[in-house]
Design a protein around this motif. Structure first.
Motif, mmCIF file in Angstrom:
data_model
loop_
_atom_site.group_PDB
_atom_site.id
_atom_site.type_symbol
_atom_site.label_atom_id
_atom_site.label_comp_id
_atom_site.label_asym_id
_atom_site.label_seq_id
_atom_site.Cartn_x
_atom_site.Cartn_y
_atom_site.Cartn_z
ATOM 1 N N THR A 181 48.727 39.960 44.953
ATOM 2 C CA THR A 181 47.379 40.486 45.156
ATOM 3 C C THR A 181 46.447 39.357 45.566
ATOM 4 O OG1 THR A 181 47.729 42.223 43.504
ATOM 5 C CG2 THR A 181 45.451 41.697 44.082
ATOM 6 N N LEU A 182 45.733 39.544 46.689
ATOM 7 C CA LEU A 182 44.805 38.548 47.216
ATOM 8 C C LEU A 182 43.378 39.072 47.046
ATOM 9 C CD1 LEU A 182 47.571 37.889 48.578
ATOM 10 C CD2 LEU A 182 46.271 37.048 50.527
ATOM 11 N N THR A 183 42.554 38.267 46.389
ATOM 12 C CA THR A 183 41.166 38.660 46.134
ATOM 13 C C THR A 183 40.229 37.625 46.737
ATOM 14 O OG1 THR A 183 41.836 39.696 44.047
ATOM 15 C CG2 THR A 183 39.486 39.274 44.367
ATOM 16 N N LEU A 184 39.272 38.097 47.547
ATOM 17 C CA LEU A 184 38.323 37.224 48.231
ATOM 18 C C LEU A 184 36.985 37.267 47.495
ATOM 19 C CD1 LEU A 184 38.735 35.559 50.841
ATOM 20 C CD2 LEU A 184 37.624 37.424 52.090
ATOM 21 N N ARG A 185 36.446 36.090 47.148
ATOM 22 C CA ARG A 185 35.142 36.016 46.479
ATOM 23 C C ARG A 185 34.223 35.087 47.264
ATOM 24 N NH1 ARG A 185 35.123 37.783 41.033
ATOM 25 N NH2 ARG A 185 37.208 38.312 40.247
ATOM 26 N N ASP A 186 32.939 35.450 47.328
ATOM 27 C CA ASP A 186 31.987 34.596 48.041
ATOM 28 C C ASP A 186 31.518 33.463 47.132
ATOM 29 O OD1 ASP A 186 30.089 35.627 46.301
ATOM 30 O OD2 ASP A 186 29.168 36.949 47.795
ATOM 31 N N ASN A 208 28.975 33.112 45.418
ATOM 32 C CA ASN A 208 28.344 33.558 44.175
ATOM 33 C C ASN A 208 29.333 34.238 43.229
ATOM 34 O OD1 ASN A 208 25.664 32.729 44.906
ATOM 35 N ND2 ASN A 208 25.632 34.471 46.344
ATOM 36 N N GLY A 209 30.604 34.276 43.637
ATOM 37 C CA GLY A 209 31.620 34.859 42.778
ATOM 38 C C GLY A 209 31.808 36.347 42.942
ATOM 39 N N PHE A 210 31.101 36.961 43.925
ATOM 40 C CA PHE A 210 31.237 38.400 44.131
ATOM 41 C C PHE A 210 32.466 38.702 44.994
ATOM 42 C CE2 PHE A 210 26.593 37.946 43.457
ATOM 43 C CZ PHE A 210 26.493 38.723 42.312
ATOM 44 N N ILE A 211 33.173 39.763 44.634
ATOM 45 C CA ILE A 211 34.356 40.174 45.398
ATOM 46 C C ILE A 211 33.913 40.827 46.699
ATOM 47 C CG2 ILE A 211 36.362 41.703 45.423
ATOM 48 C CD1 ILE A 211 36.564 41.351 42.413
ATOM 49 N N LEU A 212 34.504 40.398 47.805
ATOM 50 C CA LEU A 212 34.219 40.985 49.105
ATOM 51 C C LEU A 212 35.335 41.943 49.480
ATOM 52 C CD1 LEU A 212 32.239 38.551 49.198
ATOM 53 C CD2 LEU A 212 32.639 38.503 51.668
ATOM 54 N N GLY A 213 34.960 43.144 49.891
ATOM 55 C CA GLY A 213 35.950 44.134 50.274
ATOM 56 C C GLY A 213 36.837 44.501 49.104
ATOM 57 N N SER A 214 38.005 44.999 49.427
ATOM 58 C CA SER A 214 38.981 45.359 48.401
ATOM 59 C C SER A 214 40.101 44.329 48.384
ATOM 60 C CB SER A 214 39.574 46.745 48.685
ATOM 61 O OG SER A 214 38.560 47.731 48.684
ATOM 62 N N PRO A 215 40.644 44.028 47.202
ATOM 63 C CA PRO A 215 41.791 43.111 47.161
ATOM 64 C C PRO A 215 42.924 43.609 48.065
ATOM 65 C CG PRO A 215 40.941 43.477 44.957
ATOM 66 C CD PRO A 215 40.229 44.461 45.857
ATOM 67 N N THR A 216 43.610 42.673 48.683
ATOM 68 C CA THR A 216 44.730 42.994 49.573
ATOM 69 C C THR A 216 46.047 42.723 48.858
ATOM 70 O OG1 THR A 216 43.477 42.487 51.575
ATOM 71 C CG2 THR A 216 45.874 42.381 51.734
ATOM 72 N N ASN A 217 46.969 43.661 48.968
ATOM 73 C CA ASN A 217 48.292 43.488 48.376
ATOM 74 C C ASN A 217 49.313 43.186 49.467
ATOM 75 O OD1 ASN A 217 47.639 44.088 45.588
ATOM 76 N ND2 ASN A 217 47.298 46.197 46.279
ATOM 77 N N ILE A 218 50.067 42.114 49.275
ATOM 78 C CA ILE A 218 51.129 41.734 50.209
ATOM 79 C C ILE A 218 52.466 41.864 49.493
ATOM 80 C CG2 ILE A 218 52.137 39.873 51.576
ATOM 81 C CD1 ILE A 218 49.429 38.729 51.995
ATOM 82 N N ARG A 222 41.872 34.101 45.722
ATOM 83 C CA ARG A 222 42.725 34.038 44.533
ATOM 84 C C ARG A 222 43.975 34.877 44.774
ATOM 85 N NH1 ARG A 222 40.893 35.100 38.215
ATOM 86 N NH2 ARG A 222 42.812 34.279 37.257
ATOM 87 N N MET A 223 45.131 34.316 44.415
ATOM 88 C CA MET A 223 46.423 34.980 44.632
ATOM 89 C C MET A 223 47.109 35.139 43.285
ATOM 90 S SD MET A 223 47.158 32.474 47.837
ATOM 91 C CE MET A 223 46.167 31.241 46.977
ATOM 92 N N GLN A 224 47.511 36.371 42.960
ATOM 93 C CA GLN A 224 48.100 36.662 41.654
ATOM 94 C C GLN A 224 49.315 37.571 41.802
ATOM 95 O OE1 GLN A 224 44.160 38.140 40.290
ATOM 96 N NE2 GLN A 224 44.551 36.931 38.426
ATOM 97 N N SER A 225 50.298 37.348 40.936
ATOM 98 C CA SER A 225 51.504 38.169 40.959
ATOM 99 C C SER A 225 52.203 38.065 39.612
ATOM 100 C CB SER A 225 52.450 37.711 42.070
ATOM 101 O OG SER A 225 53.670 38.419 42.021
ATOM 102 N N ALA A 226 52.999 39.072 39.297
ATOM 103 C CA ALA A 226 53.785 39.020 38.066
ATOM 104 C C ALA A 226 54.989 38.097 38.208
ATOM 105 C CB ALA A 226 54.250 40.432 37.693
ATOM 106 N N SER A 227 55.406 37.818 39.444
ATOM 107 C CA SER A 227 56.561 36.952 39.702
ATOM 108 C C SER A 227 56.106 35.703 40.444
ATOM 109 C CB SER A 227 57.611 37.694 40.536
ATOM 110 O OG SER A 227 58.049 38.859 39.867
ATOM 111 N N PRO A 228 56.787 34.580 40.256
ATOM 112 C CA PRO A 228 56.349 33.330 40.887
ATOM 113 C C PRO A 228 56.490 33.358 42.405
ATOM 114 C CG PRO A 228 58.440 33.018 39.757
ATOM 115 C CD PRO A 228 57.955 34.376 39.374
#
Length: 467
Positions: free
Chosen positions: A288-293, A295-305, A335-341
């Motif tokens: 999951t990829l999350t874009l923040r400006d 000020n820490g605000f999330i832009l758009g919707s998180p993208t899942n790859i 920010r990039m997050q996943s349950a697996s490395p």
């Protein structure tokens, strides 16, 4: 009449006899064995009708050496049912020839230049034909062999020579002579070495990395089981007309389940960020990829790859989030997050100039999941063995040709020699043969002395890297 055996060797003999058909046709053969009871019979031969003596012969093979054999000539006439036998005679096979010892001596290399050398060896053997060649490489594990030379059975002492070309300057090569005899095993001489001299500094010849389509993927550095990991640095560069246009270094981070990086994208001036993500695991990895400006605000919707097992995905930020999110420009974080490395790296572009972006790993995992590779159809593409492990290192992006060059530098800061392998994979996770250090393969090996450095890169005939 049973005659005497002739052409007696350690493993064969010719049985002889004669018979007078006496006016009618006969069937004849030899009975033979290692005792007077005989027990073996040759193929039946037909003797046409006649009244004069006819010679009968049969050759035996696969006999035992130094053994007494008994034999006799037998005859049978079917028309009258008559059966007759000759006297039993004997012969003794000779002793088996003594197997000659094979002696292989690896000589000194001669005619050494910055990119060539002649390998020399001497072979002492006899009795049978044989083949011989040299094995050589830039480590004592060798890995490459020359074409085989064949020698006749009359050869007892042979000089073996082979000229190597397209070597690298200021490089140590190891080699040995090897002999093979049909029905035997390989006999190898001791390993010798030579070092090619340096050449005056010249402008690197970069035509190989400038032409063709770019090959991209990732690579894994796997130390041997008894070896520590070297210190790894990685350099990317773009090349045009023999000159470096842009280059950047990279120190690989550990695998992550949570990581972030700085982002700045300005489409109007060609400023963009490329992200390469590799899934080293055996299952699909959803990142999951999350874009923040700023000020820490999330832009758009998180993208899942979704990254398939052992594959790589490389995209620009404006491909991942679209023009409606990036608009005329954006500065912030990804920010990039996943349950697996996963492994990740970023490249920052400003037109044709680029640099690498540091990755901040919030939750890291050491090592790389292991995979066992079978030997490929060509040597070292790949080499059989296990890739990955607790001390392995994964470089998420690799690019060569089409104007791109890459260079891996391994430094030994330990107190013992470090050894291992480097495997190159394409974006689909398949072993990818590339030409580095003058050899085309997907598996490269290294052996680094204490305080030493091993560099893997594309090289010209002078042994120079374009970077």
């Amino acid at each position: 009449i049973t005659g005497d055996a002739t052409a007696v060797t350690s493993s064969g003999a010719t049985l002889n006899g004669s018979i007078n058909p006496g006016g009618g046709s006969l069937s004849v053969w030899f009975d033979w064995g290692t005792s007077t009871s005989l027990g073996n019979r040759t193929e039946v031969q037909t003797i046409p009708s006649g009244t004069t003596a006819v010679a009968v012969t049969f050759s035996l093979s696969k006999l035992q050496p130094n053994t007494v054999y008994y034999f006799r000539l037998d005859a049978y006439r079917s028309s009258g049912g008559a059966y007759s036998t000759g006297d039993i005679k004997t012969f003794t096979t000779s002793n088996a020839p003594v197997e000659t010892t094979v002696t292989v001596t690896t000589g000194e290399a001669s005619a050494i230049t910055f990119n060539s050398a002649t390998l020399n060896g001497k072979i002492k053997v006899g009795g049978r034909p044989f083949g011989a060649w040299f094995e050589y490489g830039t480590t004592p594990s060798l890995g490459t062999r020359t074409e085989a030379h064949t020698f006749s059975e009359n050869t007892t002492i042979a000089n073996l020579t082979q000229t190597l070309n397209e070597l690298h300057s200021n490089t140590t090569y190891y080699f040995r002579a090897v002999v093979y005899r049909p029905g035997g095993t390989n006999v190898a001489g001791d390993i010798s070495s030579f070092t090619t001299p340096r050449v005056p500094t010249t402008r690197p010849q970069t035509s190989e990395v400038e032409r063709g389509e770019t090959k991209s993927g990732y690579l894994i550095i796997t130390p041997d089981g008894s070896s520590d990991a070297p210190t790894v640095t990685f350099t990317y560069g773009t090349i045009s007309q023999g000159a470096v246009q842009s280059q950047a270094g990279f120190v690989p981070a550990m695998l992550a389940t949570d990581a972030s990086m700085f982002i700045e994208v300005i489409p109007s001036i060609g400023r963009n960020i490329g992200v390469a993500i590799v899934n080293p695991g055996s299952n699909v990895n959803a990142v999951t990829l999350t874009l923040r400006d700023e000020n820490g605000f999330i832009l758009g919707s998180p993208t899942n790859i979704s990254v398939a097992s052992r594959q790589q995905v490389a995209k620009f930020i404006n491909e991942l989030f679209g023009a409606d999110v990036i608009s005329n420009g954006f500065r912030g974080s990804l920010r990039m997050q996943s349950a697996s490395p996963f492994a990740v790296m970023g490249l920052r572009f400003a037109g044709t100039v680029f640099s690498t972006l540091p990755i901040a790993v919030t939750a890291g995992i050491s090592g790389v999941p292991s995979i066992t590779l079978a030997a490929g159809p060509t040597a070292n593409s790949p080499a059989a063995g296990t890739v990955g492990g607790t001390t392995a290192v994964l470089i998420p992006e690799f690019a060569i040709a089409g104007g791109w060059a890459t260079q891996v530098a391994l430094v030994n800061n330990s107190n013992a020699t470090l050894a291992g392998r480097i495997d190159v994979f394409d974006t689909s996770g398949r072993p990818m043969p590339v030409k580095m250090n003058g050899e085309t393969r997907s598996t490269f090996t290294y052996s680094i002395p204490v305080g030493g450095t091993f560099v893997l890169s594309p090289r010209d005939l002078n042994g120079q890297s374009p970077l």
